[in-house]
Design an enzyme around this catalytic site. Structure first.
Site, PDB file in Angstrom:
ATOM      1  N   TYR A   6       0.801  -1.226   0.000  1.00  0.00           N
ATOM      2  CA  TYR A   6       0.000   0.000   0.000  1.00  0.00           C
ATOM      3  C   TYR A   6       0.828   1.269   0.000  1.00  0.00           C
ATOM      4  CZ  TYR A   6       1.183  -0.549   4.923  1.00  0.00           C
ATOM      5  OH  TYR A   6       1.872  -0.733   6.089  1.00  0.00           O
ATOM      6  N   GLY A   7       2.134   1.151   0.081  1.00  0.00           N
ATOM      7  CA  GLY A   7       2.956   2.358   0.223  1.00  0.00           C
ATOM      8  C   GLY A   7       4.127   2.396  -0.730  1.00  0.00           C
ATOM      9  N   THR A   8       5.328   2.515  -0.168  1.00  0.00           N
ATOM     10  CA  THR A   8       6.518   2.739  -0.981  1.00  0.00           C
ATOM     11  C   THR A   8       6.926   1.546  -1.833  1.00  0.00           C
ATOM     12  OG1 THR A   8       8.063   2.094   0.765  1.00  0.00           O
ATOM     13  CG2 THR A   8       7.388   4.418   0.689  1.00  0.00           C
ATOM     14  N   LEU A   9       6.349   0.372  -1.582  1.00  0.00           N
ATOM     15  CA  LEU A   9       6.655  -0.796  -2.408  1.00  0.00           C
ATOM     16  C   LEU A   9       5.823  -0.837  -3.688  1.00  0.00           C
ATOM     17  CD1 LEU A   9       6.962  -3.641   0.275  1.00  0.00           C
ATOM     18  CD2 LEU A   9       8.806  -2.613  -1.063  1.00  0.00           C
ATOM     19  N   GLU A  77      11.426  -4.749   5.370  1.00  0.00           N
ATOM     20  CA  GLU A  77      10.329  -4.085   6.075  1.00  0.00           C
ATOM     21  C   GLU A  77      10.583  -3.962   7.582  1.00  0.00           C
ATOM     22  OE1 GLU A  77       7.549  -2.521   5.106  1.00  0.00           O
ATOM     23  OE2 GLU A  77       8.081  -2.779   3.007  1.00  0.00           O
TER      24      GLU A  77
END
Length: 105
Positions: A6-9, A77
């Protein structure tokens, strides 16, 4: 194994190269079935609390990652210090998929 990101990945974001390193295969864009609280640690690092029913439904992407790369993804992570891995339901898959939640609980 399937991972909801949901983010920087996500594709095109600053850490999307990590999924390329672990040979992650983009399956689909998707959305969580339940609401979750999302916050920002600053500098564009979002996190989600594992508190279903609060917050908003999250837009993200579903990736297939071979189990042999799971430990590398967990290390990136910060599992279990910064994030922890949990299960989440998304509109693309009938079964729960992996998701990284902030390790605040």
């Amino acid at each position: 194994m399937l991972f909801f990101v949901y983010g920087t990945l996500k594709n095109g974001m600053k850490n999307s190269h990590i999924l390329k390193k672990v040979q992650g295969e983009l399956i689909s864009e998707c959305c969580t079935l339940e609401k979750y609280p999302m916050f920002d640690l600053g500098n564009g690092f979002p996190y989600v609390q594992n508190k279903p029913g609060f917050g908003m439904k999250l837009d993200g992407e579903l990736y297939k990652v071979d189990e042999k790369y799971e430990a590398k993804l967990d290390y990136f992570e910060g599992v279990p210090t910064l994030y922890k891995k949990g299960k989440i339901k998304v509109d693309y898959s009938e079964s729960e998929v992996n998701c990284y939640f902030i390790a605040d609980e």
